[in-house]
Design a protein around this motif. Structure first.
Motif, PDB file in Angstrom:
ATOM      1  N   PHE A   1       0.892  -1.171   0.000  1.00  0.00           N
ATOM      2  CA  PHE A   1       0.000   0.000   0.000  1.00  0.00           C
ATOM      3  C   PHE A   1       0.923   1.213   0.000  1.00  0.00           C
ATOM      4  O   PHE A   1       1.359   1.660   1.061  1.00  0.00           O
ATOM      5  N   LEU A   2       1.237   1.701  -1.193  1.00  0.00           N
ATOM      6  CA  LEU A   2       2.357   2.634  -1.324  1.00  0.00           C
ATOM      7  C   LEU A   2       2.003   3.872  -2.141  1.00  0.00           C
ATOM      8  O   LEU A   2       1.127   3.836  -3.002  1.00  0.00           O
TER       9      LEU A   2
ATOM     10  N   ASP B   1      -3.003  -3.002  -2.078  1.00  0.00           N
ATOM     11  CA  ASP B   1      -2.909  -4.447  -2.320  1.00  0.00           C
ATOM     12  C   ASP B   1      -2.177  -4.769  -3.611  1.00  0.00           C
ATOM     13  O   ASP B   1      -2.527  -5.687  -4.341  1.00  0.00           O
ATOM     14  N   ASP B   2      -1.119  -4.009  -3.884  1.00  0.00           N
ATOM     15  CA  ASP B   2      -0.328  -4.203  -5.098  1.00  0.00           C
ATOM     16  C   ASP B   2       0.753  -5.254  -4.815  1.00  0.00           C
ATOM     17  O   ASP B   2       1.073  -5.529  -3.657  1.00  0.00           O
ATOM     18  N   GLU B   3       1.330  -5.799  -5.880  1.00  0.00           N
ATOM     19  CA  GLU B   3       2.377  -6.799  -5.661  1.00  0.00           C
ATOM     20  C   GLU B   3       3.730  -6.111  -5.442  1.00  0.00           C
ATOM     21  O   GLU B   3       3.914  -4.944  -5.799  1.00  0.00           O
ATOM     22  N   MET B   4       4.660  -6.839  -4.860  1.00  0.00           N
ATOM     23  CA  MET B   4       6.003  -6.307  -4.620  1.00  0.00           C
ATOM     24  C   MET B   4       6.818  -6.363  -5.920  1.00  0.00           C
ATOM     25  O   MET B   4       6.334  -6.799  -6.947  1.00  0.00           O
ATOM     26  N   GLY B   5       8.070  -5.880  -5.842  1.00  0.00           N
ATOM     27  CA  GLY B   5       8.977  -5.991  -6.981  1.00  0.00           C
ATOM     28  C   GLY B   5       8.923  -4.811  -7.935  1.00  0.00           C
ATOM     29  O   GLY B   5       9.522  -4.839  -9.006  1.00  0.00           O
TER      30      GLY B   5
ATOM     31  N   PRO C   1       4.759   7.288   4.865  1.00  0.00           N
ATOM     32  CA  PRO C   1       4.953   5.938   5.370  1.00  0.00           C
ATOM     33  C   PRO C   1       4.498   4.906   4.333  1.00  0.00           C
ATOM     34  O   PRO C   1       3.748   5.230   3.426  1.00  0.00           O
ATOM     35  N   ALA C   2       4.963   3.675   4.506  1.00  0.00           N
ATOM     36  CA  ALA C   2       4.676   2.606   3.553  1.00  0.00           C
ATOM     37  C   ALA C   2       4.037   1.447   4.313  1.00  0.00           C
ATOM     38  O   ALA C   2       4.564   1.005   5.327  1.00  0.00           O
ATOM     39  N   LEU C   3       2.895   0.992   3.808  1.00  0.00           N
ATOM     40  CA  LEU C   3       2.158  -0.070   4.501  1.00  0.00           C
ATOM     41  C   LEU C   3       2.252  -1.386   3.722  1.00  0.00           C
ATOM     42  O   LEU C   3       2.163  -1.391   2.493  1.00  0.00           O
TER      43      LEU C   3
ATOM     44  N   ASN D   1      -0.209 -13.033   8.267  1.00  0.00           N
ATOM     45  CA  ASN D   1       0.358 -12.684   9.574  1.00  0.00           C
ATOM     46  C   ASN D   1      -0.145 -11.350  10.098  1.00  0.00           C
ATOM     47  O   ASN D   1      -0.371 -11.194  11.289  1.00  0.00           O
ATOM     48  N   GLY D   2      -0.275 -10.360   9.216  1.00  0.00           N
ATOM     49  CA  GLY D   2      -0.714  -9.044   9.674  1.00  0.00           C
ATOM     50  C   GLY D   2      -0.124  -7.922   8.852  1.00  0.00           C
ATOM     51  O   GLY D   2       0.112  -8.071   7.656  1.00  0.00           O
ATOM     52  N   TRP D   3       0.160  -6.801   9.531  1.00  0.00           N
ATOM     53  CA  TRP D   3       0.472  -5.545   8.844  1.00  0.00           C
ATOM     54  C   TRP D   3       1.767  -4.931   9.374  1.00  0.00           C
ATOM     55  O   TRP D   3       2.075  -5.047  10.553  1.00  0.00           O
ATOM     56  N   VAL D   4       2.476  -4.240   8.483  1.00  0.00           N
ATOM     57  CA  VAL D   4       3.693  -3.526   8.865  1.00  0.00           C
ATOM     58  C   VAL D   4       3.651  -2.128   8.239  1.00  0.00           C
ATOM     59  O   VAL D   4       3.413  -1.999   7.038  1.00  0.00           O
ATOM     60  N   LEU D   5       3.875  -1.101   9.062  1.00  0.00           N
ATOM     61  CA  LEU D   5       3.973   0.279   8.566  1.00  0.00           C
ATOM     62  C   LEU D   5       5.397   0.761   8.786  1.00  0.00           C
ATOM     63  O   LEU D   5       5.901   0.726   9.909  1.00  0.00           O
ATOM     64  N   ILE D   6       6.036   1.204   7.707  1.00  0.00           N
ATOM     65  CA  ILE D   6       7.430   1.654   7.791  1.00  0.00           C
ATOM     66  C   ILE D   6       7.505   3.157   7.581  1.00  0.00           C
ATOM     67  O   ILE D   6       6.865   3.695   6.668  1.00  0.00           O
TER      68      ILE D   6
END
Ligand code: CA
Length: 649
Positions: free
Chosen positions: A160-161, A185-189, A200-202, A208-213
C-alpha cells in the motif's frame, strides 16, 4: 529415528543462531528483533507472536570516511535499559501518551575499534532504530553516501504505497510534494514511477498481519528519506534525488561526529489497530524548544478552495470572516496573492475587523527562494532570515495567528533546515505553522510546539481540479487513516458541503462532488490536524442541511483518544475519537456494495442518548437521536461514497 535426529539438529542450529545473535524483545515479549552478522555483514529480522514479519534485512551505512556495512564484528557488550515515559501531546491521536520500550545498543567494530552503534527501541507494537556514527581519529564530520538499511518481506506480501514524484515535475516544477495516489494491495517488486515510494509505507504480510514503515526525528541535521523497491521483497532507504531543489544543495546528508541518523520505524500488528493508533513518530523524539506563546488550535474557513486565486481580495476575505464568526470558528486562512491583491495595509485592517468578530488570520506564503517556478506571492520572505523575522514581527504586531508556507523544494538536508528555521522563528513571534507543497512531517508535532500540520497528501485542492479525483474521493479517504495520517497531522482542507466545486455552488459548473454530506462530516473526524480550515462556503449556511452545519460548528480538532474499530485501506474505515467525555465514531465506505455492520460501543453505557448521522441508499443524509441498545451496538449501513457519524455526548 532419522526424522527426530534431523529435528534435533534443526533445533540445535536455530538455538546456535539464537545464541549468536542479539535478541531485543518488547515489554510484553511478543515483538522481537534479532540482530546478527553474517560474514561481517549486519542484519536484523522481526517477529511478532513467533510469526515472521520482516525477514533477514540489511543494516549498515557507507560514508566518506569508511564503509560500515561489511567487515564488521558485533561487540559482545550490549547496553540494555528500559524506557518508560509519559508525555502530553494535545495535537494528535491521544493527548496523554505512555511509552514503554526495551532499548539495546549494539556496537559494531572494525579492526577492533567501534565504528557504529545501532540503537534499538522495541515497544509492544513498534520498533525504532537509528545509527550512531563514531568519530575516527581527527575526523569529526562525515557525509553518509548510502544507507544499506532495508526491509525484506516474504513472498506474497502486498503493498500500500505512494510513489515518489519525479523531481522538478508538475505545477511550476514544484515536485516532489507527496501528492501522488496510493496503490492498494499491489504486488512487490516494483519501484513506483521509477523514483521509489514516500513514507509511510504499509505492507500486508500474507496472513500474519500488517507492517507500517516510516522515519521520525528528521530535522536540519539530516535529509528526509524514502524507500526504493527492489526484487525479492526488499525495500531500502533512499536519500533525496540530486535533481530536487532545482539541483541546489547536496542530496547526501552530512553529520557532525559522533552523529546520529534519524529513527527508522516499523509498526507491527496482527490487525490494523496498532497501525492506526501508533504514536511511535512522537515517542522517540523530544521537543526541541519550549513554546514561547500559548498555542491555540482552531477551526476556520478559507475562500481559496472554492473561489481560487482571483478571490483573495479584501471583500471576499471579509465575507469569510463573517462566515467563520457565524460558524463559531476562530480563524480564516488568507491564501496566495494577498500581498498584491490586498496588500499589507489592508491586511492590517482585515485583521482588526476579524478581531472585532473573534476571528484571527492565517496568512499564506511562498517558501521560495530559488527552488521552483511557483509564481504566487508573497515570495522572497520565508526563505530569508532577515525578511522572515521582519515580516513575522509585523504579523505579531497586527495579531496574525499563523502562517501556511507552500511550494518547498524537496527532501534535501538544506530544505529540512529551512522547515526548522521557519518553525523556530515563528515560535519567537507566537505564530503557528502549516506547511503545504511539502514533505511528510517526521515527529514534528512533538519536536516543534508551534507546528500544526503538513499537506503531503493528494488534498482537497485536487478535488477542485479533477473530476477523476472526485470520483475516487472515498477510495482515498479510506486510505489516509491507515497510512499518511497514521504518522503525522494532515492538512487536507476538506469537508466540502458544496455540491459543485465552484465559487457559488452553481449546478453544472466545475467538478461534481460524488460523496454525501454525511461523508463530509465523517472526514472531519477521520482526517486529523489540530487546526482545520474546512472547505465549507458562506452559501452553505443556506444550501446545506442545518444538522450538517451544526455538526461542523462543534466538531473538535484535537482528541484525547483514538481507537480503530474496523476497516481495510481502499475499502472502508471506522474510527472512534474521544474529546473529553464525548465520543465521535465515524466511518466512510468506498466499496460498491452497501457496508452493513454492527458498531460496538463498549465504552458507552447502554441507554445513553446517541446522535446518529447516516445516509440512505441514494446518499441523502439525516440525523436522528436514538438510545444505545442493551447489547451496546448500533446497526449501521454505509452506501458507497457515504458515511456515518455516531456522536455520544
Ligand atoms: Ca498542494
Amino acid at each position: 529415528m532419522k526424522k527426530s535426529l534431523l529435528l534435533l539438529l534443526a533445533v540445535l542450529v536455530s538455538g546456535l543462531i539464537g545464541a549468536a545473535g542479539v535478541k531485543i524483545p518488547s515489554p510484553d515479549n511478543k515483538l522481537v528483533v534479532l540482530v546478527d552478522t553474517k560474514e561481517g555483514t549486519p542484519f536484523y529480522s522481526v517477529t511478532y507472536n513467533g510469526k515472521e514479519f520482516l525477514k533477514q534485512s540489511p543494516l549498515g551505512l557507507n560514508s566518506n570516511m569508511g564503509k560500515f556495512s561489511q567487515q564488521l564484528s558485533m561487540g559482545s557488550n550490549i547496553e540494555r535499559k528500559t524506557v518508560n515515559e509519559t508525555y502530553l501531546l494535545e495535537k494528535i491521536k491521544r493527548s496523554n501518551i505512555t511509552y514503554s520500550a526495551n532499548e539495546a545498543v549494539v556496537t559494531f567494530n572494525q579492526d577492533e575499534k567501534p565504528v557504529l552503534d545501532l540503537i534499538f527501541r522495541v515497544s509492544n507494537h513498534d520498533v525504532a532504530f537509528r545509527y550512531k556514527v563514531y568519530p575516527k581519529g581527527e575526523t569529526a564530520v562525515c557525509v553518509v553516501n548510502e544507507e544499506l538499511t532495508g526491509f525484506v518481506f516474504a513472498q506474497g506480501t502486498t503493498t500500500f504505497l505512494c510513489p515518489q514524484m519525479q523531481p522538478m515535475s508538475g505545477f511550476a516544477r514544484t515536485a516532489p510534494s507527496y501528492e501522488t495516489s496510493y496503490t492498494t494491495d499491489d504486488e512487490m517488486g516494483k519501484n513506483g514511477l521509477g523514483f521509489g515510494y514516500t513514507f509511510p509505507a504499509l505492507f500486508r504480510v500474507n496472513n500474519n498481519g500488517w507492517v507500517l514503515i516510516s522515519e521520525t526525528g528528521v530535522d536540519g541535521s539530516y535529509c528526509a528519506s524514502h524507500l526504493n523497491g527492489h526484487a525479492d521483497g526488499l525495500y531500502s532507504i533512499a536519500y533525496p534525488m540530486p535533481e530536487e531543489n532545482n539541483g541546489n544543495g547536496t542530496a547526501l546528508p552530512g553529520i557532525s561526529l559522533p552523529g546520529y541518523t534519524p529513527w527508522r520505524t516499523i509498526t507491527v500488528g496482527e490487525t490494523l489497530a496498532p497501525i492506526v493508533e501508533t504514536t511511535i513518530p512522537f515517542d522517540v523524539v523530544k521537543p526541541k524548544y519550549e513554546a514561547l506563546h500559548n498555542c491555540k488550535y482552531t477551526k476556520g474557513s478559507w475562500s481559496w478552495i472554492m473561489k481560487m486565486d482571483e478571490n483573495t481580495v479584501f471583500d471576499v476575505q471579509k465575507e469569510y470572516i463573517d462566515f467563520s464568526a457565524k460558524m463559531g470558528w476562530e480563524t480564516i486562512l488568507v491564501d496566495a496573492l494577498w500581498d498584491t491583491q490586498i496588500g499589507h495595509d489592508k491586511i492590517e485592517e482585515l485583521s482588526k475587523y476579524g478581531k472585532s468578530k473573534g476571528v484571527d488570520l492565517f496568512l499564506w506564503y511562498n517558501s521560495n527562494g530559488y527552488w521552483n517556478d511557483a509564481p504566487q506571492g508573497p515570495r522572497g520572505v520565508m526563505d530569508n532570515l532577515n525578511n522572515r523575522r521582519k515580516e513575522m514581527a509585523w504579523m505579531q504586531r497586527i495579531g496574525v495567528k499563523g502562517i501556511k508556507v507552500d511550494f518547498f523544494g524537496g527532501d534535501k538536508q538544506v530544505t529540512m533546515q529551512l522547515y526548522e528555521d521557519i518553525l523556530h522563528d515563528a515560535n519567537d513571534f507566537g505564530l503557528l505553522v502549516i506547511f503545504h507543497g511539502c514533505t511528510l512531517p517526521r515527529g514534528w508535532e512533538r519536536m516543534y510546539p508551534n507546528y500544526v500540520a503538513s499537506e503531503a497528501v493528494l488534498a482537497s485542492e485536487m478535488l477542485h481540479f479533477s473530476q477523476d479525483i472526485c470520483n475516487n474521493e472515498a477510495y482515498n479517504a479510506t486510505i489516509h487513516p491507515f497510512i499518511r495520517n497514521a504518522v503525522g497531522a494532515m492538512d487536507f482542507g476538506g469537508s466540502a458541503l458544496n455540491e459543485y466545486w465552484n465559487a457559488t455552488n452553481e449546478a453544472g459548473r466545475g467538478n461534481k462532488r460524488v460523496t454525501s454530506d454525511v461523508f463530509a462530516l465523517a472526514t472531519a473526524v477521520l482526517f486529523q490536524s489540530s487546526v482545520q480550515h474546512f472547505a465549507l462556503a458562506p452559501n452553505n449556511l443556506k444550501d446545506a442541511p442545518v444538522w450538517a452545519i451544526d455538526f461542523m460548528k462543534n466538531v473538535p480538532t484535537t482528541w484525547d483518544e483514538t481507537v480503530f474499530i474496523d476497516g481495510y485501506p481502499g475499502k472502508y474505515v471506522v474510527l472512534a475519537r474521544r474529546k473529553g467525555d464525548k465520543w465521535f465514531v465515524a466511518g466512510v465506505n468506498a466499496e460498491n456494495s452497501i457496508k452493513k455492520m454492527k458498531v460496538s460501543l463498549p465504552m458507552v453505557k447502554s441507554g445513553t442518548q446517541l446522535q446518529v448521522y447516516s445516509d440512505n441508499n441514494s446518499l441523502q443524509g439525516s440525523m436522528k437521536s436514538i438510545k444505545l441498545s442493551k447489547s451496546n451496538t448500533v446497526d449501521i449501513q454505509i452506501p458507497k461514497n457515504g458515511g456515518f457519524v455516531i456522536l455520544v455526548e
